[in-house]
Structures are given as C-alpha cells and as structure tokens.
Scaffold this motif. Structure first.
Motif, PDB file in Angstrom:
ATOM      1  N   LYS A  39      -2.143  16.500  -5.175  1.00  0.00           N
ATOM      2  CA  LYS A  39      -3.368  16.670  -5.546  1.00  0.00           C
ATOM      3  C   LYS A  39      -4.178  17.951  -4.918  1.00  0.00           C
ATOM      4  O   LYS A  39      -5.142  18.539  -5.738  1.00  0.00           O
ATOM      5  CB  LYS A  39      -4.422  15.382  -5.134  1.00  0.00           C
ATOM      6  CG  LYS A  39      -5.769  15.507  -5.738  1.00  0.00           C
ATOM      7  CD  LYS A  39      -6.458  14.167  -5.181  1.00  0.00           C
ATOM      8  CE  LYS A  39      -6.491  13.930  -3.647  1.00  0.00           C
ATOM      9  NZ  LYS A  39      -7.292  12.785  -3.290  1.00  0.00           N
ATOM     10  N   ASP A  40      -3.900  18.094  -3.722  1.00  0.00           N
ATOM     11  CA  ASP A  40      -4.604  19.108  -2.826  1.00  0.00           C
ATOM     12  C   ASP A  40      -3.527  20.066  -2.238  1.00  0.00           C
ATOM     13  O   ASP A  40      -4.007  20.826  -1.417  1.00  0.00           O
ATOM     14  CB  ASP A  40      -5.445  18.809  -2.059  1.00  0.00           C
ATOM     15  CG  ASP A  40      -4.965  17.441  -1.180  1.00  0.00           C
ATOM     16  OD1 ASP A  40      -3.734  17.266  -1.145  1.00  0.00           O
ATOM     17  OD2 ASP A  40      -5.982  16.701  -0.886  1.00  0.00           O
ATOM     18  N   VAL A  41      -2.246  20.081  -2.403  1.00  0.00           N
ATOM     19  CA  VAL A  41      -1.198  21.002  -1.875  1.00  0.00           C
ATOM     20  C   VAL A  41      -0.273  21.237  -2.946  1.00  0.00           C
ATOM     21  O   VAL A  41       0.197  20.706  -3.811  1.00  0.00           O
ATOM     22  CB  VAL A  41      -0.665  20.455  -0.752  1.00  0.00           C
ATOM     23  CG1 VAL A  41       0.448  21.489   0.018  1.00  0.00           C
ATOM     24  CG2 VAL A  41      -1.379  19.916   0.359  1.00  0.00           C
ATOM     25  N   ILE A  42       0.073  22.846  -3.050  1.00  0.00           N
ATOM     26  CA  ILE A  42       1.109  23.202  -3.935  1.00  0.00           C
ATOM     27  C   ILE A  42       1.946  23.842  -2.967  1.00  0.00           C
ATOM     28  O   ILE A  42       1.879  24.845  -2.113  1.00  0.00           O
ATOM     29  CB  ILE A  42       0.627  24.140  -4.932  1.00  0.00           C
ATOM     30  CG1 ILE A  42      -0.561  23.468  -5.503  1.00  0.00           C
ATOM     31  CG2 ILE A  42       1.592  24.698  -5.794  1.00  0.00           C
ATOM     32  CD1 ILE A  42      -1.188  24.597  -6.495  1.00  0.00           C
ATOM     33  N   VAL A  43       3.570  23.962  -3.241  1.00  0.00           N
ATOM     34  CA  VAL A  43       4.441  24.409  -2.400  1.00  0.00           C
ATOM     35  C   VAL A  43       5.307  25.101  -3.662  1.00  0.00           C
ATOM     36  O   VAL A  43       5.825  24.510  -4.759  1.00  0.00           O
ATOM     37  CB  VAL A  43       5.390  23.291  -1.804  1.00  0.00           C
ATOM     38  CG1 VAL A  43       6.579  23.977  -1.165  1.00  0.00           C
ATOM     39  CG2 VAL A  43       4.825  22.527  -0.846  1.00  0.00           C
ATOM     40  N   GLY A  60      -3.261  25.074   0.457  1.00  0.00           N
ATOM     41  CA  GLY A  60      -4.078  24.124   0.500  1.00  0.00           C
ATOM     42  C   GLY A  60      -5.348  24.327   0.958  1.00  0.00           C
ATOM     43  O   GLY A  60      -5.703  25.185   2.072  1.00  0.00           O
ATOM     44  N   ILE A  61      -6.496  23.659   0.949  1.00  0.00           N
ATOM     45  CA  ILE A  61      -7.900  23.977   1.484  1.00  0.00           C
ATOM     46  C   ILE A  61      -8.117  22.963   2.394  1.00  0.00           C
ATOM     47  O   ILE A  61      -7.799  21.564   2.321  1.00  0.00           O
ATOM     48  CB  ILE A  61      -8.952  24.018   0.226  1.00  0.00           C
ATOM     49  CG1 ILE A  61      -8.879  24.963  -0.737  1.00  0.00           C
ATOM     50  CG2 ILE A  61     -10.326  23.934   1.063  1.00  0.00           C
ATOM     51  CD1 ILE A  61      -9.896  25.028  -1.763  1.00  0.00           C
ATOM     52  N   VAL A  62      -8.608  23.564   3.570  1.00  0.00           N
ATOM     53  CA  VAL A  62      -8.889  22.550   4.804  1.00  0.00           C
ATOM     54  C   VAL A  62     -10.295  22.535   5.019  1.00  0.00           C
ATOM     55  O   VAL A  62     -10.874  23.837   5.238  1.00  0.00           O
ATOM     56  CB  VAL A  62      -7.867  23.039   6.028  1.00  0.00           C
ATOM     57  CG1 VAL A  62      -8.068  21.943   7.029  1.00  0.00           C
ATOM     58  CG2 VAL A  62      -6.467  22.868   5.517  1.00  0.00           C
ATOM     59  N   LYS A  63     -11.027  21.469   5.439  1.00  0.00           N
ATOM     60  CA  LYS A  63     -12.421  21.346   5.554  1.00  0.00           C
ATOM     61  C   LYS A  63     -12.435  21.941   7.131  1.00  0.00           C
ATOM     62  O   LYS A  63     -12.542  20.844   8.189  1.00  0.00           O
ATOM     63  CB  LYS A  63     -13.003  20.272   5.243  1.00  0.00           C
ATOM     64  CG  LYS A  63     -14.419  20.070   5.710  1.00  0.00           C
ATOM     65  CD  LYS A  63     -15.229  18.733   5.171  1.00  0.00           C
ATOM     66  CE  LYS A  63     -16.604  18.894   5.337  1.00  0.00           C
ATOM     67  NZ  LYS A  63     -17.204  17.578   5.101  1.00  0.00           N
ATOM     68  N   GLU A  64     -12.537  23.146   7.612  1.00  0.00           N
ATOM     69  CA  GLU A  64     -12.822  23.489   8.801  1.00  0.00           C
ATOM     70  C   GLU A  64     -12.811  25.049   9.017  1.00  0.00           C
ATOM     71  O   GLU A  64     -12.251  25.634   8.125  1.00  0.00           O
ATOM     72  CB  GLU A  64     -11.614  22.811   9.862  1.00  0.00           C
ATOM     73  CG  GLU A  64     -11.768  23.208  11.456  1.00  0.00           C
ATOM     74  CD  GLU A  64     -13.095  22.769  11.849  1.00  0.00           C
ATOM     75  OE1 GLU A  64     -13.881  23.514  11.927  1.00  0.00           O
ATOM     76  OE2 GLU A  64     -13.328  21.468  12.233  1.00  0.00           O
ATOM     77  N   LEU A  65     -13.146  25.543  10.080  1.00  0.00           N
ATOM     78  CA  LEU A  65     -13.306  26.983  10.311  1.00  0.00           C
ATOM     79  C   LEU A  65     -11.751  27.483  10.662  1.00  0.00           C
ATOM     80  O   LEU A  65     -10.854  26.657  11.590  1.00  0.00           O
ATOM     81  CB  LEU A  65     -14.129  27.314  11.331  1.00  0.00           C
ATOM     82  CG  LEU A  65     -15.494  27.074  11.233  1.00  0.00           C
ATOM     83  CD1 LEU A  65     -16.703  27.312  12.317  1.00  0.00           C
ATOM     84  CD2 LEU A  65     -16.118  27.580   9.926  1.00  0.00           C
ATOM     85  N   LEU A 171      -9.085  28.397   3.502  1.00  0.00           N
ATOM     86  CA  LEU A 171      -7.811  28.417   2.529  1.00  0.00           C
ATOM     87  C   LEU A 171      -6.664  28.601   3.396  1.00  0.00           C
ATOM     88  O   LEU A 171      -6.677  29.855   4.086  1.00  0.00           O
ATOM     89  CB  LEU A 171      -7.819  29.576   1.303  1.00  0.00           C
ATOM     90  CG  LEU A 171      -6.575  29.471   0.478  1.00  0.00           C
ATOM     91  CD1 LEU A 171      -6.562  28.454  -0.273  1.00  0.00           C
ATOM     92  CD2 LEU A 171      -6.919  30.819  -0.486  1.00  0.00           C
ATOM     93  N   LEU A 172      -5.785  27.735   3.501  1.00  0.00           N
ATOM     94  CA  LEU A 172      -4.538  27.993   4.407  1.00  0.00           C
ATOM     95  C   LEU A 172      -3.328  28.077   3.772  1.00  0.00           C
ATOM     96  O   LEU A 172      -3.029  27.148   2.780  1.00  0.00           O
ATOM     97  CB  LEU A 172      -4.403  26.647   5.236  1.00  0.00           C
ATOM     98  CG  LEU A 172      -3.159  26.678   6.278  1.00  0.00           C
ATOM     99  CD1 LEU A 172      -3.716  27.665   7.183  1.00  0.00           C
ATOM    100  CD2 LEU A 172      -3.074  25.160   6.792  1.00  0.00           C
ATOM    101  N   PHE A 200       2.672  18.444   6.479  1.00  0.00           N
ATOM    102  CA  PHE A 200       1.995  19.355   7.478  1.00  0.00           C
ATOM    103  C   PHE A 200       0.351  19.405   7.054  1.00  0.00           C
ATOM    104  O   PHE A 200      -0.419  19.069   8.144  1.00  0.00           O
ATOM    105  CB  PHE A 200       2.590  20.655   7.288  1.00  0.00           C
ATOM    106  CG  PHE A 200       2.081  21.892   8.245  1.00  0.00           C
ATOM    107  CD1 PHE A 200       2.469  21.979   9.473  1.00  0.00           C
ATOM    108  CD2 PHE A 200       0.943  22.525   8.108  1.00  0.00           C
ATOM    109  CE1 PHE A 200       2.274  22.983  10.206  1.00  0.00           C
ATOM    110  CE2 PHE A 200       0.276  23.274   8.663  1.00  0.00           C
ATOM    111  CZ  PHE A 200       0.958  23.595  10.113  1.00  0.00           C
ATOM    112  N   TYR A 201       0.034  19.578   5.911  1.00  0.00           N
ATOM    113  CA  TYR A 201      -1.396  19.446   5.570  1.00  0.00           C
ATOM    114  C   TYR A 201      -1.904  18.024   5.791  1.00  0.00           C
ATOM    115  O   TYR A 201      -2.911  17.953   6.142  1.00  0.00           O
ATOM    116  CB  TYR A 201      -1.497  19.915   4.082  1.00  0.00           C
ATOM    117  CG  TYR A 201      -1.475  21.364   3.982  1.00  0.00           C
ATOM    118  CD1 TYR A 201      -2.498  22.331   3.827  1.00  0.00           C
ATOM    119  CD2 TYR A 201      -0.120  22.047   3.554  1.00  0.00           C
ATOM    120  CE1 TYR A 201      -2.273  23.484   3.311  1.00  0.00           C
ATOM    121  CE2 TYR A 201       0.094  23.361   3.377  1.00  0.00           C
ATOM    122  CZ  TYR A 201      -1.173  24.002   3.354  1.00  0.00           C
ATOM    123  OH  TYR A 201      -0.945  25.451   3.228  1.00  0.00           O
TER     124      TYR A 201
END
Length: 210
Positions: A39-43, A60-65, A171-172, A200-201
């Motif tokens: 749903k929120d990570v692509i490899v 993937g997108i991570v909610k943090e700075l 964006l990581l 990992f995510y």
C-alpha cells in the motif's frame, strides 16, 4: 597514520559513493521492474552494474523530518533498537566529514536458508536537496567472524527529502545492492531482499512514532 587510515582514503570513498548514489537517484532508467508493491512501499530492481545480482530501489513516504529519520538509519545508537534484521553494530573507526567504518551482523533469513551475515562498511552522511543522503560501501577489512558469512554491499544509500507541499513528511528512497555471497538460489535472495526492504519501512515508521 594508523592501519585504518592507511587502508581507507575516506575522502575519496565518500566522494565516489556519493557520486554513484546521486547518479542512481537522478537516472530516469526504464530498466526498473517492480519486485514488490504494498500500500505504501514500492520495491523495484534491475541488474546491477557492480556485480552479478540486482540493484534494488525502494521508495515510501515517512511522517517525520529528514534529520530525525536519518538519525535512525545511519550508524548510531538508534539502529539496533528497531531494525530486527540487524543483530549487532559496532563503529570501529571514525573519520572526518560525517563518515565512519562499521561492522554489523544480520540475522538468518528464510528459515536460515540465508545464514547470518557480517559486513564491514564505510558509511557517509551528507546534505542533499534540503534533506540528507546516508550512503556506504563495504570494504575488505579485518578477519571474518566465525559463524558468519562475510557479505559485501556495493554502493548503497538512502535519500531523505521533505515533501514540498507537506513539510512534516519526507520521501525516503533507498538503493541497495548486496552480494550476500555463498551458494544461494537467486529466487531466495530476491524474496529476502524485497521482504526486508518493505519491513524496513514498517519498523522504521513504528520506531519514529515512539
């Protein structure tokens, strides 16, 4: 000059691995093929130019700075607390420019079809596009520990940049190309790499919520 400084030209290594990772990041390569998608990570993956295996790209997108995210990824006190694949991490040398040499070990995977691995990596973290790049490469250093296979990471790294319209999110993007060495079927390696990158995510996001 000690043995480690003689062995490693840290400035040259930092420049080379940074240049290689930026080239991966900026390349609009059509060879990428999706290896796993949630749903929120692509490899994605494509043949590596460094060795006979694959270069994996994950995003993937991570909610943090970015600063806090990369503090949890790069060598340091946080990584062992949340990354279930990593079983030990020791910084065995420090250099200028935010770089170090580390030894770390990983757990067995796929019911121990992939036995525990050991890596000796040069790691470097630098600013990149209002965010950070934490990258590294394995080096041949020291004796292999018993009960571990010595693996080798070709240029790998994580780009973490803030989203333009949502600065509280980042964006990581990772690029991983690990030669696990040993006699392993490629299908087992592909499955382990894709699953571990997705995991990992999941683990990173959970750790950042604490």
């Amino acid at each position: 000059m000690n043995e480690m400084e003689t062995l490693l030209d840290s400035q040259r290594l930092a420049e080379e691995v940074e240049s290689t990772l930026i080239n991966y990041y900026c390349s609009g390569d059509s060879e990428w093929r999706i290896g796993k998608k949630t749903k929120d990570v692509i490899v994605w993956r494509k043949p590596s130019e460094e060795f006979g295996g694959y270069l994996y790209k994950t995003q993937g997108i991570v909610k943090e700075l970015p600063n806090r995210i990369v503090d949890y990824i790069r060598p340091g006190p946080y990584r062992l607390d949340w990354d279930s694949l990593m079983t030990s991490l020791d910084i065995i040398g420090e250099f200028e420019q935010g770089s170090c040499l580390m030894r770390y070990t990983t757990a067995g995977q796929l019911w121990n079809l992939i036995a525990p691995r050991e890596f000796i990596d040069f790691s470097y973290t630098t600013d990149y596009q209002n965010g950070l790049l934490s990258c590294g490469i394995s080096v041949e250093y020291g004796q292999e520990q018993t009960n571990f296979v010595r693996g080798f990471n070709h240029p790998c790294g994580w780009f973490c940049v803030p989203l333009k319209n949502e600065p509280d999110y980042s964006l990581l993007t990772g690029f991983i190309q690990t030669d696990l060495r040993g006699m392993l079927p490629q299908t087992a390696v592909d499955s382990a790499m894709a699953n571990s990158l997705v995991n990992f995510y999941i683990e990173l996001r959970n750790a950042l919520k604490i």
